[in-house]
Design a protein around this motif. Structure first.
Motif, short mmCIF file in Angstrom:
data_model
loop_
_atom_site.label_atom_id
_atom_site.label_comp_id
_atom_site.label_asym_id
_atom_site.label_seq_id
_atom_site.Cartn_x
_atom_site.Cartn_y
_atom_site.Cartn_z
N PHE A 10 -1.52 -43.39 63.92
CA PHE A 10 -0.93 -42.96 62.66
C PHE A 10 -0.60 -44.13 61.74
N LEU A 93 -1.09 -33.50 59.67
CA LEU A 93 0.07 -33.91 58.88
C LEU A 93 0.45 -32.73 58.00
N LEU A 138 4.13 -35.16 56.81
CA LEU A 138 3.88 -36.11 55.73
C LEU A 138 4.82 -35.73 54.60
N ILE A 151 5.20 -40.77 56.89
CA ILE A 151 4.94 -39.92 58.05
C ILE A 151 6.16 -39.97 58.95
#
Length: 206
Positions: A10, A93, A138, A151
């Motif tokens: 990520f 996300l 997100l 995130i």
């Protein structure tokens, strides 16, 4: 808690997505302000939020815009649901707005059982291998002079005007060069962004 491989994934994808999503977000905001100039956002916040979300989705769905592997999913008829997914990496996300009522800005899950399950996260087995939870949030803050994205990985459902526990956070940086020098305060020591940022903290869509 996320494993190191998932954290690195990520963090790497944040660096890849940021230079694409920030222009999309900025354009969506500019379009919303232009189209809804007769309606003050302070008086009609939901109208602005829905238009902003639709504009963001429309731009992100253009073929070839998102980095390889990523696509826009989610049913826009279900409260404007929007997900950025990477099927090859079993990652998603969920795009939401920062909460202005919760202590750490992370929206709580609310009463929806599916959201509650998603906020808690879970590991699963695939071909005999334990796969870490890769369904993260997100969050975008469009109230700032310079809108931001980040995130987060939640570990609790949270509650209204409370706090949603998280164990991982990655801010999106607007300048790609910043990723080479960025560092953040970790629990015990300063960690490089590409090592991972662990946060000991601890609803509305876009």
């Amino acid at each position: 808690m996320l494993d190191n491989e998932t954290r690195r994934f990520f963090i790497r994808e944040a660096a890849s997505l940021a230079p694409v999503l920030y222009p999309i977000l900025d354009d969506a905001l500019a379009e919303t302000m232009k189209r809804l100039k007769k309606y003050d956002a302070r008086d009609e916040p939901l109208l602005h939020a829905h238009h902003r979300r639709a504009a963001f989705r429309r731009r992100a769905k253009v073929e070839g815009v998102l980095p390889a592997g990523w696509a826009v999913r989610g049913n826009s008829r279900l409260g404007g649901q929007m997900l950025l997914t990477n099927q090859n990496e079993r990652a998603s996300l969920r795009v939401l707005s920062e909460s202005k009522t919760n202590a750490n800005g992370v929206p709580h899950a609310g009463h929806n059982l599916a959201r509650q399950e998603a906020w808690l996260g879970h590991e699963e087995f695939s071909d005999g291998e334990l796969i870490s939870d890769r369904n993260l949030l997100l969050l975008m803050d469009t109230t700032l002079a310079m809108p931001s994205l980040r995130i987060v990985h939640t570990t609790s459902r949270g509650k209204y005007k409370g706090r949603v526990e998280c164990d991982f956070r990655v801010p999106f940086l607007r300048d790609a060069a910043e990723y080479q020098h960025a560092s953040f305060d970790g629990a015990d020591e300063e960690e490089d962004l590409f090592a991972a940022f662990i946060e000991d903290e601890g609803l509305s869509d876009v």
